[in-house]
Design an enzyme around this catalytic site. Sequence first.
Site, PDB file in Angstrom:
ATOM      1  NE  ARG A   1      10.392  -5.977   4.682  1.00  0.00           N
ATOM      2  CZ  ARG A   1       8.861  -5.515   5.296  1.00  0.00           C
ATOM      3  NH1 ARG A   1       8.543  -4.642   4.457  1.00  0.00           N
ATOM      4  NH2 ARG A   1       8.470  -5.703   6.386  1.00  0.00           N
TER       5      ARG A   1
ATOM      6  NE  ARG B   1       2.835  -5.619  11.543  1.00  0.00           N
ATOM      7  CZ  ARG B   1       3.326  -5.932   9.597  1.00  0.00           C
ATOM      8  NH1 ARG B   1       4.411  -6.913   9.494  1.00  0.00           N
ATOM      9  NH2 ARG B   1       3.038  -5.046   9.370  1.00  0.00           N
TER      10      ARG B   1
ATOM     11  NE  ARG C   1      10.723  -3.518   9.506  1.00  0.00           N
ATOM     12  CZ  ARG C   1      10.019  -2.775   9.092  1.00  0.00           C
ATOM     13  NH1 ARG C   1       9.874  -2.151   8.464  1.00  0.00           N
ATOM     14  NH2 ARG C   1       8.639  -3.329  10.221  1.00  0.00           N
TER      15      ARG C   1
ATOM     16  CE  LYS D   1      -2.190  -1.246   3.881  1.00  0.00           C
ATOM     17  NZ  LYS D   1      -2.154  -2.093   3.625  1.00  0.00           N
TER      18      LYS D   1
ATOM     19  NE  ARG E   1      -5.077   0.394  11.540  1.00  0.00           N
ATOM     20  CZ  ARG E   1      -3.929   0.166  11.260  1.00  0.00           C
ATOM     21  NH1 ARG E   1      -3.207  -1.153  10.621  1.00  0.00           N
ATOM     22  NH2 ARG E   1      -2.750   1.240  10.206  1.00  0.00           N
TER      23      ARG E   1
END
Length: 256
Positions: free
Chosen positions: A164, A208, A197, A37, A112
């Site tokens: 990532r 999540r 991370r 997004k 949200r």
Amino acid sequence: MVRAVAEAAKTGPSSEENWKQIVPGPVLLMGPPGVGKGTQAKGIMAVWGIPQISTGDLLRDHRDRGTRLGVQAKQLMDEGKLVPDDLVNQMVAERLQQPDTARGYILDGYPRTLAQAEWLDQRLRDQHSDDQRFAGAAKPPGLPLIAVSIQVSYTQLLRRITGRRSCPSCQRIYNVYLQPPKFDTVCDVEGTPLVQRADDVEAVFHERMRTYTALTAPVVEHYRASSRFVEVDGEQPAGEVMAGIMAAVARLRSKT
């Protein structure tokens, strides 16, 4: 990229210059973590010259400026509590009054929750009614929201996030599955060991996604029931995803 957008549109502008003259109005980008997004919002901002509005940015701005809303939010966050919908809605309402939102804006990460979506719907209806009442005003009545849901499979999202890696020296981003470095563990440019991370691990990703399913998936269904909802394949190259989003907005906006 702008040329690709224009070619992708079934109806709408036939040139880049005409494309830029579209008044996009409010656009909501939806999708789970890792769907892209933020990347898409930045590309659309560059073409249409409209701001990206995210609750994370708003919370940081109010906190850093020490506003009344920021102080309340900081106290709650320091106590480990969620910032309530009403407080977030007030921040959004204040942001939407700023002049740079006149032609439109991109909502990223808001609404949200279903309660936030219902508040936003009512606010936009009220704004439209107020603008119509002042028929001689310089600006046209506020445009209705267009909701875009970016679709990416669960497996692909998992690979995007857990794969990532970043270079702590030059901040270059890699993905060990999708865009790997030449050597497994070091940056191509700096030769610096890459880092992951702490929240880019599988356990955090699954949590999540559970939160997204519980809180935000109902927002998608809420907008799916409207005539201004569209789904875009998010597994294409980023430029093609952006082309699909902008073509959809142009098509739906021509009907409003």
